[in-house]
Scaffold this motif. Sequence first.
Motif, PDB file in Angstrom:
ATOM      1  N   VAL A   1       0.970  -1.130  -0.256  1.00  0.00           N
ATOM      2  CA  VAL A   1      -0.194  -0.725   0.332  1.00  0.00           C
ATOM      3  C   VAL A   1       1.241   1.281   0.187  1.00  0.00           C
ATOM      4  CG1 VAL A   1      -1.600   1.349   1.500  1.00  0.00           C
ATOM      5  CG2 VAL A   1      -2.039  -0.993   1.003  1.00  0.00           C
ATOM      6  N   PHE A   2       2.039   0.944   0.774  1.00  0.00           N
ATOM      7  CA  PHE A   2       2.687   2.522   0.894  1.00  0.00           C
ATOM      8  C   PHE A   2       3.817   2.471  -0.154  1.00  0.00           C
ATOM      9  CE2 PHE A   2       1.854   3.121   5.471  1.00  0.00           C
ATOM     10  CZ  PHE A   2       1.777   4.257   6.070  1.00  0.00           C
ATOM     11  N   GLY A   3       4.232   1.078  -1.054  1.00  0.00           N
ATOM     12  CA  GLY A   3       4.200   1.254  -1.988  1.00  0.00           C
ATOM     13  C   GLY A   3       3.768   2.031  -3.469  1.00  0.00           C
ATOM     14  N   ALA A   4       2.180   1.487  -3.298  1.00  0.00           N
ATOM     15  CA  ALA A   4       1.269   2.002  -4.131  1.00  0.00           C
ATOM     16  C   ALA A   4       0.845   4.107  -4.048  1.00  0.00           C
ATOM     17  CB  ALA A   4       0.129   1.383  -4.503  1.00  0.00           C
ATOM     18  N   MET A   5       1.546   4.448  -2.917  1.00  0.00           N
ATOM     19  CA  MET A   5       1.022   5.631  -2.795  1.00  0.00           C
ATOM     20  C   MET A   5       2.149   6.337  -3.118  1.00  0.00           C
ATOM     21  SD  MET A   5      -0.846   6.097   0.663  1.00  0.00           S
ATOM     22  CE  MET A   5       0.099   5.205   1.678  1.00  0.00           C
ATOM     23  N   ARG A   6       3.352   5.629  -2.529  1.00  0.00           N
ATOM     24  CA  ARG A   6       4.865   6.598  -3.121  1.00  0.00           C
ATOM     25  C   ARG A   6       4.787   6.672  -4.953  1.00  0.00           C
ATOM     26  NH1 ARG A   6      10.521   3.720  -3.028  1.00  0.00           N
ATOM     27  NH2 ARG A   6      11.945   4.607  -4.596  1.00  0.00           N
ATOM     28  N   ALA A   7       3.999   5.311  -5.350  1.00  0.00           N
ATOM     29  CA  ALA A   7       4.669   5.258  -7.337  1.00  0.00           C
ATOM     30  C   ALA A   7       3.196   6.187  -7.886  1.00  0.00           C
ATOM     31  CB  ALA A   7       3.686   3.820  -7.368  1.00  0.00           C
ATOM     32  N   THR A   8       2.148   6.181  -6.964  1.00  0.00           N
ATOM     33  CA  THR A   8       0.931   7.329  -7.623  1.00  0.00           C
ATOM     34  C   THR A   8       1.723   8.170  -7.490  1.00  0.00           C
ATOM     35  OG1 THR A   8      -1.174   6.087  -6.634  1.00  0.00           O
ATOM     36  CG2 THR A   8      -1.486   8.240  -7.230  1.00  0.00           C
ATOM     37  N   LEU A   9       2.168   9.014  -6.027  1.00  0.00           N
ATOM     38  CA  LEU A   9       2.711  10.829  -6.139  1.00  0.00           C
ATOM     39  C   LEU A   9       3.663  10.833  -7.147  1.00  0.00           C
ATOM     40  CD1 LEU A   9       2.742  10.864  -2.674  1.00  0.00           C
ATOM     41  CD2 LEU A   9       1.428  11.760  -3.748  1.00  0.00           C
ATOM     42  N   ALA A  10       4.503   9.719  -7.936  1.00  0.00           N
ATOM     43  CA  ALA A  10       5.741   9.494  -8.789  1.00  0.00           C
ATOM     44  C   ALA A  10       4.675   9.808 -10.089  1.00  0.00           C
ATOM     45  CB  ALA A  10       6.757   8.636  -8.759  1.00  0.00           C
ATOM     46  N   LYS A  11       3.839   9.341 -10.480  1.00  0.00           N
ATOM     47  CA  LYS A  11       2.473   9.233 -11.102  1.00  0.00           C
ATOM     48  C   LYS A  11       3.576   8.116 -12.387  1.00  0.00           C
ATOM     49  CE  LYS A  11       0.967  13.817 -12.402  1.00  0.00           C
ATOM     50  NZ  LYS A  11       1.008  13.858 -10.646  1.00  0.00           N
ATOM     51  N   GLN A  12       3.259   6.819 -11.052  1.00  0.00           N
ATOM     52  CA  GLN A  12       4.105   5.739 -11.777  1.00  0.00           C
ATOM     53  C   GLN A  12       3.023   4.412 -11.400  1.00  0.00           C
ATOM     54  OE1 GLN A  12       8.380   5.579 -10.681  1.00  0.00           O
ATOM     55  NE2 GLN A  12       9.015   6.452 -12.129  1.00  0.00           N
ATOM     56  N   PHE A  13       2.377   4.563 -10.626  1.00  0.00           N
ATOM     57  CA  PHE A  13       1.686   3.937 -10.542  1.00  0.00           C
ATOM     58  C   PHE A  13       1.042   3.257 -11.753  1.00  0.00           C
ATOM     59  CE2 PHE A  13      -2.470   2.034  -9.172  1.00  0.00           C
ATOM     60  CZ  PHE A  13      -2.536   0.896  -8.164  1.00  0.00           C
ATOM     61  N   ARG A  14       0.974   1.407 -11.098  1.00  0.00           N
ATOM     62  CA  ARG A  14       0.123   0.410 -11.787  1.00  0.00           C
ATOM     63  C   ARG A  14      -0.383  -0.307 -10.935  1.00  0.00           C
ATOM     64  NH1 ARG A  14       4.821  -1.696 -15.808  1.00  0.00           N
ATOM     65  NH2 ARG A  14       3.287  -3.811 -15.749  1.00  0.00           N
ATOM     66  N   SER A  15      -1.883  -0.703 -11.603  1.00  0.00           N
ATOM     67  CA  SER A  15      -2.665  -1.327 -11.070  1.00  0.00           C
ATOM     68  C   SER A  15      -2.068  -3.167 -10.717  1.00  0.00           C
ATOM     69  CB  SER A  15      -3.793  -1.188 -11.014  1.00  0.00           C
ATOM     70  OG  SER A  15      -4.147  -2.012 -12.515  1.00  0.00           O
ATOM     71  N   ASP A  16      -1.903  -3.610 -11.823  1.00  0.00           N
ATOM     72  CA  ASP A  16      -1.380  -5.142 -11.807  1.00  0.00           C
ATOM     73  C   ASP A  16       0.187  -5.452 -11.443  1.00  0.00           C
ATOM     74  OD1 ASP A  16       0.711  -3.429 -14.577  1.00  0.00           O
ATOM     75  OD2 ASP A  16       1.403  -5.020 -14.777  1.00  0.00           O
ATOM     76  N   VAL A  17       0.901  -4.193 -11.210  1.00  0.00           N
ATOM     77  CA  VAL A  17       1.961  -4.466 -10.194  1.00  0.00           C
ATOM     78  C   VAL A  17       2.208  -4.576  -8.410  1.00  0.00           C
ATOM     79  CG1 VAL A  17       3.928  -3.130  -9.328  1.00  0.00           C
ATOM     80  CG2 VAL A  17       4.071  -3.978 -11.958  1.00  0.00           C
TER      81      VAL A  17
ATOM     82  N   ASN B   1       9.054   3.745   2.605  1.00  0.00           N
ATOM     83  CA  ASN B   1       8.415   5.074   1.263  1.00  0.00           C
ATOM     84  C   ASN B   1       7.604   5.899   1.990  1.00  0.00           C
ATOM     85  OD1 ASN B   1       8.918   2.857  -0.956  1.00  0.00           O
ATOM     86  ND2 ASN B   1       7.571   1.514   0.506  1.00  0.00           N
ATOM     87  N   PHE B   2       7.234   5.640   3.311  1.00  0.00           N
ATOM     88  CA  PHE B   2       6.567   6.825   4.152  1.00  0.00           C
ATOM     89  C   PHE B   2       7.703   8.278   3.783  1.00  0.00           C
ATOM     90  CE2 PHE B   2       6.266   9.433   8.021  1.00  0.00           C
ATOM     91  CZ  PHE B   2       4.677   9.792   7.618  1.00  0.00           C
ATOM     92  N   ALA B   3       8.949   7.951   4.432  1.00  0.00           N
ATOM     93  CA  ALA B   3      10.203   8.931   4.570  1.00  0.00           C
ATOM     94  C   ALA B   3      10.112   9.865   3.161  1.00  0.00           C
ATOM     95  CB  ALA B   3      10.895   8.576   4.599  1.00  0.00           C
ATOM     96  N   ILE B   4       9.999   8.858   1.930  1.00  0.00           N
ATOM     97  CA  ILE B   4       9.812   9.350   0.194  1.00  0.00           C
ATOM     98  C   ILE B   4       8.677   9.698   0.389  1.00  0.00           C
ATOM     99  CG2 ILE B   4       9.769   8.416  -2.546  1.00  0.00           C
ATOM    100  CD1 ILE B   4      11.827   6.580  -1.154  1.00  0.00           C
ATOM    101  N   ILE B   5       7.718   9.306   0.556  1.00  0.00           N
ATOM    102  CA  ILE B   5       6.049  10.388   0.304  1.00  0.00           C
ATOM    103  C   ILE B   5       6.847  11.542   0.972  1.00  0.00           C
ATOM    104  CG2 ILE B   5       3.487   9.912   0.916  1.00  0.00           C
ATOM    105  CD1 ILE B   5       3.450   7.370   0.826  1.00  0.00           C
ATOM    106  N   ARG B   6       6.352  11.738   2.014  1.00  0.00           N
ATOM    107  CA  ARG B   6       6.551  12.598   3.215  1.00  0.00           C
ATOM    108  C   ARG B   6       7.300  13.643   2.031  1.00  0.00           C
ATOM    109  NH1 ARG B   6      10.138  14.353   6.773  1.00  0.00           N
ATOM    110  NH2 ARG B   6      11.406  12.054   6.611  1.00  0.00           N
ATOM    111  N   ARG B   7       8.578  13.857   2.375  1.00  0.00           N
ATOM    112  CA  ARG B   7       9.485  14.602   0.691  1.00  0.00           C
ATOM    113  C   ARG B   7       8.654  15.173   0.013  1.00  0.00           C
ATOM    114  NH1 ARG B   7      13.655  10.912   0.677  1.00  0.00           N
ATOM    115  NH2 ARG B   7      14.397  10.526   2.946  1.00  0.00           N
TER     116      ARG B   7
END
Length: 112
Positions: free
Chosen positions: A40-56, A97-103
């Motif tokens: 979930v945290f990886g998905a939030m990070r990927a969403t913020l980076a505009k790299q989210f893929r639902s299959d991944v 991941n939380f630290a990256i999301i926060r930044r």
Amino acid sequence: MIAFFGLFIGIIIGVLWNVPIPDQFSPYMSVAIFACLDSVFGAMRATLAKQFRSDVFISGFFGNAFLAVGLVYLGDKLGIPIYLAAVIVFGSRIFNNFAIIRRMLLDRPKSH
């Protein structure tokens, strides 16, 4: 946004619906929850980076959980508490991941 809504509903259900878990399943549940939270945290990070893929996300969510539970089962049969290593690794990834999301959120340009 849907992920946050689903997470929020899941937390509410978990708090209100008291499901007793036998003590012998506690290591399995703790590792499975950490594996899922890592996804979930990886998905939030990927969403913020505009790299989210639902299959991944889906494959990681269930794949991590099943692999982690399988390793705990193997450690249980061998008499080795492998679940501690899994909790440490997943916990470390969650905090990373939380630290990256926060930044990422703090570095966004402020629109005033």
